[in-house]
Design an enzyme around this catalytic site. Structure first.
Site, mmCIF file in Angstrom:
data_model
loop_
_atom_site.group_PDB
_atom_site.id
_atom_site.type_symbol
_atom_site.label_atom_id
_atom_site.label_comp_id
_atom_site.label_asym_id
_atom_site.label_seq_id
_atom_site.Cartn_x
_atom_site.Cartn_y
_atom_site.Cartn_z
ATOM 1 N N GLU A 1 -38.648 57.882 -13.825
ATOM 2 C CA GLU A 1 -37.173 58.062 -13.260
ATOM 3 C C GLU A 1 -36.172 57.784 -14.584
ATOM 4 O O GLU A 1 -36.615 57.542 -15.415
ATOM 5 C CB GLU A 1 -37.503 56.658 -12.208
ATOM 6 C CG GLU A 1 -37.637 56.767 -10.878
ATOM 7 C CD GLU A 1 -38.054 55.311 -10.057
ATOM 8 O OE1 GLU A 1 -36.791 54.462 -10.552
ATOM 9 O OE2 GLU A 1 -38.967 55.059 -9.394
ATOM 10 N N GLU B 1 -43.066 50.295 -9.439
ATOM 11 C CA GLU B 1 -43.641 49.618 -10.273
ATOM 12 C C GLU B 1 -44.009 48.390 -10.286
ATOM 13 O O GLU B 1 -42.621 47.365 -9.920
ATOM 14 C CB GLU B 1 -41.162 49.691 -10.087
ATOM 15 C CG GLU B 1 -40.376 50.823 -11.041
ATOM 16 C CD GLU B 1 -39.216 50.877 -10.969
ATOM 17 O OE1 GLU B 1 -38.530 51.561 -12.080
ATOM 18 O OE2 GLU B 1 -38.686 49.655 -10.842
#
Length: 676
Positions: free
Chosen positions: A320, A163
């Site tokens: 995710e 991320e």
């Protein structure tokens, strides 16, 4: 697509990601658990059908516990257990969060906020993207990991960092400032050109030397909007450069494909993923249902469609998501039974060839201990676990869908540049936010049953019947010409208010709004007339609207609807202009949801868009096709069963269907359609 610098850096040849069917996976953090638990974890993974596991995402302090010391004993053991079980690995580089010893030795790597204060360790991403010191240590770690596992037969995919830019994208330290200056010099060439681009004659901001330029720190008034916009562009490019550096180390040591997890979601706006896409061997995204929104399910669909647009229509990976509640919203709502499965199928319907969850086993400690997982705190005797096993079985039956693509004849244009520029310090109305306007237009389209691609303004539009352009405040001449050519060739567009106002430098296009689109739309706006936060206006059609109105005059367009009251009473609110072989509609306000849907449905019908019968906000009907295969995904978000037309084989119930197919309340059906 080039980065914002216009730099055409060499890109490595793209590698193909291959998985045996639709991937069903998760993040696994074995370092949080006693090694005695690991074999049981792997056994349960097999029971659930998990076949792709991301590991070593946050493993830096485990494999590199102190400067110069590397210990792969534990990671070797986990790699071995997964390989023995036939579970493939998405291997992280472990660089997402540096260990305390690194920031203790080198506090200069810590990021600085726009108020000049340092942000300290104790969480994650406590590093500056421009720091050469951090990069030196991080790449040394990547080199060790890639040397050890680069030829490991069980590594299916490499996962760079994690991320990127979630917390640390905008750093204002001395290193970032110096790097920003270099980026600006490469972009503009001369100080004179920068002064022109930023309009520094305003407020005596003219620069005489690159060394005078700072990042847009917090100040006593408001910041230069051109400077702020370029800082966003720089920050996105800086982290992309960091990604490239890690990927280059891996490519020299491994033939496996490489990616990182994007954050195409409602609350992260720091990175322009269109400029990142060509660097990914496969596009991957993280998405969590956001219950802070009025309609989180529609936002999920939008994010998936945008991720597919970033991927150029190719299959992608949901890297995710959550089985149930997250831990970072003010109210972390648990998913209802079956909602996890519906959410997963929504992503697959919209092009995902992999569904992965954060995380495998719910943490017992740490900041995310109340974040849901495939294996919850309650263990296997739980509804979540039973649904996980059922979902794994369903995904196993969907393997044949792999590689097919979503069929869409409708598009929404989306731009990170427009997002950054629109949500500036000073604007006509702070009630008008870019993403909210995009979501409203997308929701209206989705409610008609349309399947939607969300694409860059410079994308090839020739395959669409209708293109919707919500609040595209900032647009280049090239992108404006692209839309003009689409309409002239016979396409239909709907452009909404606050579009075409400025160029890529946030410089107002003079002569009347909507600037870049004035000729296309056949209108001229003299002045904005924003509405107050509680104001409502009526239109002649009976529609109600909020947020915005404007003093609009027709040049070649015709009025379709008119303001009845408010500051623009008697002035057109909806217009239509014949342009070449096509039609260009303009919407000068924000209709209420039902009225917005009615308008979009009218325009889509005129354009020849024919959504599947029964499709709408509660019933999603999306097709994936390719190589002579066709799959109809039916996702029912409503509390009542619905009937759809389908002929073929239902992969959910493993039954043949011929005609009316009942989709249960809050249920799904996935039909392999027979050729006509």
């Amino acid at each position: 697509m080039q980065s914002h610098t216009g730099n055409t850096e060499h890109r490595a040849e793209r590698r193909t990601w291959r998985h045996d069917g639709i991937a069903f996976g998760c993040d696994y953090n074995p370092e949080q658990w006693d090694p005695e638990v690991w074999p049981e974890d792997v056994r349960l993974m097999r029971e659930a059908g998990v076949d792709l596991v991301a590991i070593n995402i946050f493993g830096w302090s485990q494999i590199n516990p102190r400067k110069g010391t590397f210990d792969f004993t534990a990671l070797d053991a986990v790699m071995g257990l997964l390989a023995e079980a036939g579970i493939r690995v998405n291997l992280g580089t472990a660089t997402a969060s540096p260990p305390p010893w690194l920031s203790t030795l080198h506090p200069e790597i810590l990021p600085v906020a726009d108020d000049g204060t340092t942000r300290y360790p104790g969480g994650r991403q406590a590093w500056c993207p421009s720091s050469p010191v951090f990069r030196r240590y991080a790449l040394a770690l990547v080199e060790q990991v890639a040397e050890r596992y680069g030829s490991h037969p069980n590594v299916e995919l490499w996962h760079v960092s994690n991320e990127l830019g979630c917390h640390n994208a905008l750093c204002h330290c001395a290193e970032s400032t110096a790097s920003f200056r270099r980026w600006l010099e490469q972009r503009y060439g001369t100080i004179a050109e920068l002064n022109r681009a930023w309009g520094t004659s305003f407020w005596s901001q003219r620069y005489d030397d690159w060394a005078e330029i700072l990042t847009p720190m917090r100040n006593l008034s408001t910041r230069n909007p051109g400077q702020v916009l370029d800082f966003h562009r720089f920050s996105s490019d800086e982290l992309l450069g960091y990604y490239r550096a890690e990927a280059e180390v891996i490519r020299a040591r491994s033939a496996a494909p490489i990616t990182t997890n994007f954050m195409v979601t409602a609350h992260i706006r720091n990175l322009d993923y269109f400029s990142w896409a060509s660097e990914m061997d496969v596009v991957a995204n993280d998405h969590y249902l956001d219950n802070r929104l009025a309609d989180p399910t529609t936002e999920l669909a939008f994010a998936a469609d945008l991720t597919r647009g970033i991927a150029g229509g190719e299959p992608w990976i949901l890297m995710e998501t959550s089985t149930s509640a997250v831990n970072w919203q003010p109210h972390n709502i648990a998913k209802a039974r079956g909602e996890m499965t519906r959410n997963a199928v929504q992503h697959i319907a919209r092009g995902a060839d992999g569904i992965c969850f954060f995380q495998w086993r719910a943490s017992a400690q740490g900041s995310e201990k109340f974040h849901s997982a495939l294996l919850p705190h309650a263990g296997t005797d739980s509804d979540v676990w039973r649904e996980v096993v059922d979902l794994g079985g369903l995904i196993g039956r969907l393997d044949e869908v792999t590689g097919t693509r979503v069929a869409a004849d409708t598009a929404v244009l989306f731009s990170w540049d427009a997002w950054w520029a629109t949500d500036a310090d000073n604007r006509p109305s702070h009630a008008v936010e870019y993403l909210e306007q995009v979501h409203a237009a997308y929701a209206a389209l989705r409610a008609t049953g349309a399947t939607i691609d969300v694409v860059h303004p410079g994308a090839d539009l020739s395959g669409y019947k209708i293109v919707v352009v919500p609040a595209l405040y900032s647009v280049t001449d090239e992108a404006a010409a692209n839309l003009d050519a689409f309409v002239a060739a016979g396409g239909t567009t709907l452009v909404t208010f606050y579009s075409g106002i400025v160029d890529e430098y946030d410089r107002v296009r003079l002569g009347g709004y909507p600037g870049a689109f004035a000729e296309l739309l056949g209108i001229r706006v003299q002045e904005f007339a924003p509405l107050g936060p509680d104001d409502e206006v009526r239109l002649a059609s009976g529609a109600r609207a909020r947020l915005w109105s404007e003093h609009l005059a027709l040049t070649t367009a015709e009025a379709v609807d008119t303001f009845v009251d408010g500051p623009a009473a008697g002035i057109p609110a909806v217009t239509r202009n014949a342009h070449g072989e096509g039609s260009a509609w303009y919407l000068a306000t924000r209709p209420d949801a039902a009225d917005y849907r009615s308008l979009v449905a009218r325009i889509a019908d005129e354009a020849g868009v024919t959504p599947p019968a029964g499709a709408g906000a509660d019933l999603e009907l999306v097709r994936r096709t390719g190589d002579g295969r066709s799959y109809l995904f039916a996702v029912n978000h409503g509390a009542e069963p619905v009937v759809v037309d389908g002929v073929g084989f239902d992969l959910v119930t493993s039954t043949t269907v011929d005609g009316d197919v009942t989709v249960p309340a809050f249920g799904i059906r996935i039909i392999r359609e027979e050729a006509a």
